[in-house]
Design a protein around this motif. Sequence first.
Motif, PDB file in Angstrom:
ATOM      1  N   ALA A 138      66.725  27.575   8.723  1.00  0.00           N
ATOM      2  CA  ALA A 138      67.181  28.938   8.460  1.00  0.00           C
ATOM      3  C   ALA A 138      66.660  29.430   7.115  1.00  0.00           C
ATOM      4  CB  ALA A 138      68.700  28.992   8.490  1.00  0.00           C
ATOM      5  N   ILE A 184      72.428  29.690  13.630  1.00  0.00           N
ATOM      6  CA  ILE A 184      71.342  30.615  13.297  1.00  0.00           C
ATOM      7  C   ILE A 184      70.129  30.253  14.134  1.00  0.00           C
ATOM      8  CG2 ILE A 184      69.733  31.382  11.500  1.00  0.00           C
ATOM      9  CD1 ILE A 184      71.939  31.147   9.468  1.00  0.00           C
ATOM     10  N   SER A 196      71.848  35.356  12.912  1.00  0.00           N
ATOM     11  CA  SER A 196      73.119  34.640  12.854  1.00  0.00           C
ATOM     12  C   SER A 196      74.017  34.977  14.038  1.00  0.00           C
ATOM     13  CB  SER A 196      73.871  34.974  11.566  1.00  0.00           C
ATOM     14  OG  SER A 196      75.165  34.407  11.585  1.00  0.00           O
TER      15      SER A 196
END
Length: 267
Positions: free
Chosen positions: A184, A250, A256
């Motif tokens: 992420a 995510i 998200s």
Amino acid sequence: MALKDTFYISHGSPTLSIDESLVARKFLQSWKKEVFPPRPTSILVISGHWDTAVPTVNVVDSTNDTIYDFYGFPKPMYQLKYPAPGAPHLAKRVKELLKEGGFSRVDEDKKRGLDHGAWVPLLLMYPEADIPVCQLSVQSNLDGTHHYNIGKALAPLKDEGVLIVGSGSAVHNLRALERHATVAAPWAVEFDNWLKEALLEGRYEDVNHYEQKAPHAKKAHPWPDHFYPLHVAIGAAGENSKAKLIHSSIDLGSLSYASYQFTSDVI
């Protein structure tokens, strides 16, 4: 049956409807068993995919159409249907409550069905499609406090057994997505964590003014349409409600799927 919970669901990508690898899909499929067993009388969805100048409800007397408001995705997604009944009586109540709450103009749309911000998560949450559904739009030209106040006006719906669901994405910047990302993006994680801490600590005013309070706010939400459904859910639960993180993941580097439950302290 009165309800004391409202929800904010991050619906992420439309591929949530078919992609078995997404952990958020499994979370939503567990909805009735593990997340929220009570059966609501009807469902009000505030979707980030319906953006209008003033609050607007869809008034459907029969079956909601399934809107395919996405492009270039796998063919099977366009064959999915979610024929939930319309909820015209709920639409009328929404209009009444908003006008009582000081919103002088509330429009209605008698042709619009359910966009994918509504039907994709509901397809997983309530696959039988047998609960009446009404949609309410957002106003991206306004602010978080406006949407929080919409939620406050709609709070009495919980006493009527209506499930209020805000549907968006906790971090939503389509231009920042990375198809082959394995980790992420740090900025997305920072915003996601700030949001979690603010909600769990009950700092709802900070969330109402997230543009000034949150790190990377403009990058996390270049447009606020997918964030404002959260403010409606918070407002409908009440300023003394307790937030709970019910899912966190995510995908694509920065999209998200963080989802929250808000429980009122009184019922």
